[in-house]
Motif scaffolding. Structure first.
Motif, PDB file in Angstrom:
ATOM      1  N   VAL A   1       0.812  -1.218   0.000  1.00 16.45           N
ATOM      2  CA  VAL A   1       0.000   0.000   0.000  1.00 16.45           C
ATOM      3  C   VAL A   1       0.847   1.270   0.000  1.00 16.45           C
ATOM      4  CG1 VAL A   1      -2.005  -1.104   1.069  1.00 16.45           C
ATOM      5  CG2 VAL A   1      -0.295   0.006   2.512  1.00 16.45           C
ATOM      6  N   ALA A   2       2.121   1.174   0.334  1.00 16.01           N
ATOM      7  CA  ALA A   2       2.990   2.358   0.332  1.00 16.01           C
ATOM      8  C   ALA A   2       3.599   2.629  -1.043  1.00 16.01           C
ATOM      9  CB  ALA A   2       4.099   2.199   1.367  1.00 16.01           C
ATOM     10  N   THR A   3       3.915   1.572  -1.792  1.00 13.83           N
ATOM     11  CA  THR A   3       4.642   1.770  -3.052  1.00 13.83           C
ATOM     12  C   THR A   3       3.807   1.548  -4.312  1.00 13.83           C
ATOM     13  OG1 THR A   3       5.406  -0.539  -3.120  1.00 13.83           O
ATOM     14  CG2 THR A   3       6.798   1.058  -1.939  1.00 13.83           C
ATOM     15  N   PHE A   4       2.788   0.728  -4.229  1.00 14.18           N
ATOM     16  CA  PHE A   4       2.014   0.368  -5.423  1.00 14.18           C
ATOM     17  C   PHE A   4       1.189   1.526  -5.998  1.00 14.18           C
ATOM     18  CE2 PHE A   4      -1.803  -1.491  -7.453  1.00 14.18           C
ATOM     19  CZ  PHE A   4      -1.178  -2.170  -8.486  1.00 14.18           C
ATOM     20  N   PRO A   5       0.498   2.348  -5.186  1.00 14.61           N
ATOM     21  CA  PRO A   5      -0.362   3.384  -5.768  1.00 14.61           C
ATOM     22  C   PRO A   5       0.352   4.306  -6.758  1.00 14.61           C
ATOM     23  CG  PRO A   5      -0.934   3.100  -3.477  1.00 14.61           C
ATOM     24  CD  PRO A   5       0.321   2.282  -3.718  1.00 14.61           C
ATOM     25  N   ALA A   6       1.498   4.852  -6.395  1.00 12.93           N
ATOM     26  CA  ALA A   6       2.210   5.761  -7.305  1.00 12.93           C
ATOM     27  C   ALA A   6       2.669   5.022  -8.554  1.00 12.93           C
ATOM     28  CB  ALA A   6       3.398   6.399  -6.594  1.00 12.93           C
ATOM     29  N   ALA A   7       3.111   3.786  -8.379  1.00 13.39           N
ATOM     30  CA  ALA A   7       3.563   3.003  -9.534  1.00 13.39           C
ATOM     31  C   ALA A   7       2.400   2.727 -10.489  1.00 13.39           C
ATOM     32  CB  ALA A   7       4.183   1.692  -9.061  1.00 13.39           C
TER      33      ALA A   7
ATOM     34  N   ILE B   1      -0.459   4.501 -10.761  1.00 13.30           N
ATOM     35  CA  ILE B   1      -0.892   5.771 -11.356  1.00 13.30           C
ATOM     36  C   ILE B   1       0.009   6.115 -12.538  1.00 13.30           C
ATOM     37  CG2 ILE B   1      -1.030   8.268 -10.947  1.00 13.30           C
ATOM     38  CD1 ILE B   1      -1.924   7.487  -8.016  1.00 13.30           C
ATOM     39  N   ALA B   2       1.320   6.015 -12.331  1.00 14.79           N
ATOM     40  CA  ALA B   2       2.267   6.343 -13.406  1.00 14.79           C
ATOM     41  C   ALA B   2       2.135   5.377 -14.580  1.00 14.79           C
ATOM     42  CB  ALA B   2       3.692   6.332 -12.864  1.00 14.79           C
ATOM     43  N   ALA B   3       2.025   4.090 -14.285  1.00 16.93           N
ATOM     44  CA  ALA B   3       1.944   3.090 -15.361  1.00 16.93           C
ATOM     45  C   ALA B   3       0.661   3.224 -16.168  1.00 16.93           C
ATOM     46  CB  ALA B   3       2.047   1.684 -14.768  1.00 16.93           C
ATOM     47  N   SER B   4      -0.419   3.664 -15.535  1.00 18.07           N
ATOM     48  CA  SER B   4      -1.720   3.770 -16.200  1.00 18.07           C
ATOM     49  C   SER B   4      -1.981   5.151 -16.789  1.00 18.07           C
ATOM     50  CB  SER B   4      -2.843   3.445 -15.204  1.00 18.07           C
ATOM     51  OG  SER B   4      -2.695   2.155 -14.683  1.00 18.07           O
ATOM     52  N   SER B   5      -1.138   6.124 -16.463  1.00 19.50           N
ATOM     53  CA  SER B   5      -1.377   7.503 -16.896  1.00 19.50           C
ATOM     54  C   SER B   5      -1.212   7.660 -18.402  1.00 19.50           C
ATOM     55  CB  SER B   5      -0.409   8.448 -16.178  1.00 19.50           C
ATOM     56  OG  SER B   5      -0.529   9.754 -16.704  1.00 19.50           O
TER      57      SER B   5
ATOM     58  N   ASP C   1       7.400   9.525  -9.669  1.00 20.34           N
ATOM     59  CA  ASP C   1       7.761  10.550  -8.682  1.00 20.34           C
ATOM     60  C   ASP C   1       6.677  11.627  -8.593  1.00 20.34           C
ATOM     61  OD1 ASP C   1      10.140   9.299  -8.015  1.00 20.34           O
ATOM     62  OD2 ASP C   1      11.360  10.535  -9.364  1.00 20.34           O
ATOM     63  N   GLU C   2       6.126  12.022  -9.730  1.00 21.72           N
ATOM     64  CA  GLU C   2       5.049  13.019  -9.725  1.00 21.72           C
ATOM     65  C   GLU C   2       3.804  12.464  -9.045  1.00 21.72           C
ATOM     66  OE1 GLU C   2       6.096  15.496 -13.804  1.00 21.72           O
ATOM     67  OE2 GLU C   2       5.061  13.572 -13.956  1.00 21.72           O
ATOM     68  N   ALA C   3       3.497  11.211  -9.329  1.00 18.63           N
ATOM     69  CA  ALA C   3       2.335  10.585  -8.691  1.00 18.63           C
ATOM     70  C   ALA C   3       2.525  10.526  -7.182  1.00 18.63           C
ATOM     71  CB  ALA C   3       2.116   9.184  -9.256  1.00 18.63           C
ATOM     72  N   GLN C   4       3.715  10.142  -6.743  1.00 15.53           N
ATOM     73  CA  GLN C   4       3.983  10.063  -5.302  1.00 15.53           C
ATOM     74  C   GLN C   4       3.890  11.448  -4.659  1.00 15.53           C
ATOM     75  OE1 GLN C   4       4.511   6.959  -3.596  1.00 15.53           O
ATOM     76  NE2 GLN C   4       3.820   8.411  -2.045  1.00 15.53           N
TER      77      GLN C   4
ATOM     78  N   LEU D   1       1.966  13.929  -5.590  1.00 15.40           N
ATOM     79  CA  LEU D   1       0.551  14.270  -5.427  1.00 15.40           C
ATOM     80  C   LEU D   1      -0.081  13.465  -4.297  1.00 15.40           C
ATOM     81  CD1 LEU D   1      -0.583  14.581  -9.157  1.00 15.40           C
ATOM     82  CD2 LEU D   1       0.150  16.393  -7.582  1.00 15.40           C
ATOM     83  N   LEU D   2       0.240  12.199  -4.218  1.00 16.33           N
ATOM     84  CA  LEU D   2      -0.316  11.369  -3.150  1.00 16.33           C
ATOM     85  C   LEU D   2       0.123  11.865  -1.775  1.00 16.33           C
ATOM     86  CD1 LEU D   2       0.150   7.829  -4.740  1.00 16.33           C
ATOM     87  CD2 LEU D   2      -2.019   9.034  -4.373  1.00 16.33           C
ATOM     88  N   ASP D   3       1.342  12.413  -1.694  1.00 15.24           N
ATOM     89  CA  ASP D   3       1.872  12.881  -0.408  1.00 15.24           C
ATOM     90  C   ASP D   3       1.415  14.290  -0.042  1.00 15.24           C
ATOM     91  OD1 ASP D   3       3.255  10.506  -0.145  1.00 15.24           O
ATOM     92  OD2 ASP D   3       5.172  11.331  -0.832  1.00 15.24           O
ATOM     93  N   THR D   4       1.057  15.105  -1.037  1.00 12.44           N
ATOM     94  CA  THR D   4       0.745  16.508  -0.736  1.00 12.44           C
ATOM     95  C   THR D   4      -0.742  16.847  -0.853  1.00 12.44           C
ATOM     96  OG1 THR D   4       1.217  17.189  -3.024  1.00 12.44           O
ATOM     97  CG2 THR D   4       3.046  17.294  -1.434  1.00 12.44           C
ATOM     98  N   TRP D   5      -1.505  16.026  -1.525  1.00  7.50           N
ATOM     99  CA  TRP D   5      -2.936  16.298  -1.656  1.00  7.50           C
ATOM    100  C   TRP D   5      -3.684  15.850  -0.408  1.00  7.50           C
ATOM    101  CZ3 TRP D   5      -4.959  14.740  -7.186  1.00  7.50           C
ATOM    102  CH2 TRP D   5      -4.467  15.648  -8.117  1.00  7.50           C
ATOM    103  N   SER D   6      -4.920  16.321  -0.293  1.00  5.15           N
ATOM    104  CA  SER D   6      -5.781  15.854   0.800  1.00  5.15           C
ATOM    105  C   SER D   6      -6.058  14.371   0.602  1.00  5.15           C
ATOM    106  CB  SER D   6      -7.103  16.630   0.797  1.00  5.15           C
ATOM    107  OG  SER D   6      -7.874  16.279  -0.348  1.00  5.15           O
ATOM    108  N   ASP D   7      -6.454  13.716   1.669  1.00  2.00           N
ATOM    109  CA  ASP D   7      -6.734  12.281   1.586  1.00  2.00           C
ATOM    110  C   ASP D   7      -7.822  11.961   0.561  1.00  2.00           C
ATOM    111  OD1 ASP D   7      -6.211   9.567   2.598  1.00  2.00           O
ATOM    112  OD2 ASP D   7      -8.251   9.702   3.416  1.00  2.00           O
ATOM    113  N   PRO D   8      -8.949  12.702   0.521  1.00  2.00           N
ATOM    114  CA  PRO D   8      -9.969  12.388  -0.498  1.00  2.00           C
ATOM    115  C   PRO D   8      -9.466  12.561  -1.928  1.00  2.00           C
ATOM    116  CG  PRO D   8     -10.929  13.739   1.237  1.00  2.00           C
ATOM    117  CD  PRO D   8      -9.447  13.707   1.474  1.00  2.00           C
TER     118      PRO D   8
END
Length: 196
Positions: free
Chosen positions: A142-148, A150-154, A161-164, A166-173
């Motif tokens: 759950v820590a590494t897969f979401p950004a990977a 998002i990037a692979a499907s974008s 790195d950009e996906a991570q 956004l995941l780290d700086t955006w609100s939870d929703p």
């Protein structure tokens, strides 16, 4: 590599016997595109409200013009054109178009495309769940897969790195909405199994 390896395999004789159009059907199956899913982000809620208000004003203007057309005894065959040409309807229609344009300008659209099954499996293999996550039923870290994912499907070319970021700086929703768009396009069944 032989030329034969790059050519499409001939359909099995048994399949052709059952369905003489098998080759055409298989060609259509091969040509199917991978599903895509948008993720839409609008930071200014007043833009959505303005569109809704403008649509309501347009509906009211059309209703009033239609009522006026009846009292003016406008012939039925030209009534719709008459209503659409009324100044108040034209003004309301222009206001709705302007509100739609403002909403479009204030909206960020991202598009995600499903990964081919082997790519999906490889991505999961690169991000296996921890023992605790596996015990909780997760099939990925759950820590590494979401950004990977998002990037692979974008479709837009977002990097991992950009996906991570956004995941780290955006609100939870918002972060969940971003990941949800990427995972749903890869896990939503598109085939209509109900028709036969």
């Amino acid at each position: 590599m032989s030329g034969r390896a790059t050519e499409a395999a001939a359909p099995p004789a048994e399949a052709v016997a059952r369905d003489p159009h098998w080759a055409a059907k298989m060609a259509r199956l091969r040509a199917r595109s991978l599903p895509e899913r948008p993720a839409v982000f609008t930071d200014d809620p007043s833009l959505k409200t303005a569109v809704a208000d403008a649509a309501l004003r347009l509906a009211r203007a059309r209703t009033a013009a239609a009522a006026e057309a009846l009292t003016q005894e406008v012939p039925e065959e030209s009534r719709e054109e008459w209503v659409q040409g009324r100044p108040e309807v034209l003004a309301a229609d222009a206001a709705l178009a302007a509100a739609d344009a403002a909403l479009e300008a204030g909206t960020i659209r991202l598009t995600f495309r499903a990964l081919p099954r082997p790519v999906w499996a490889n991505l999961l293999a690169k991000h296996p769940p921890t023992e605790e996550e596996a015990d909780q039923g997760h099939e990925y870290n759950v820590a590494t897969f979401p950004a990977a994912l998002i990037a692979a499907s974008s479709v837009d070319g977002m990097s991992e790195d950009e996906a991570q970021e956004l995941l780290d700086t955006w609100s939870d929703p918002d972060a969940k909405a971003l990941f949800t768009a990427a995972i749903l396009v890869n896990q939503t069944l598109r085939v209509d199994l109900g028709k036969g």
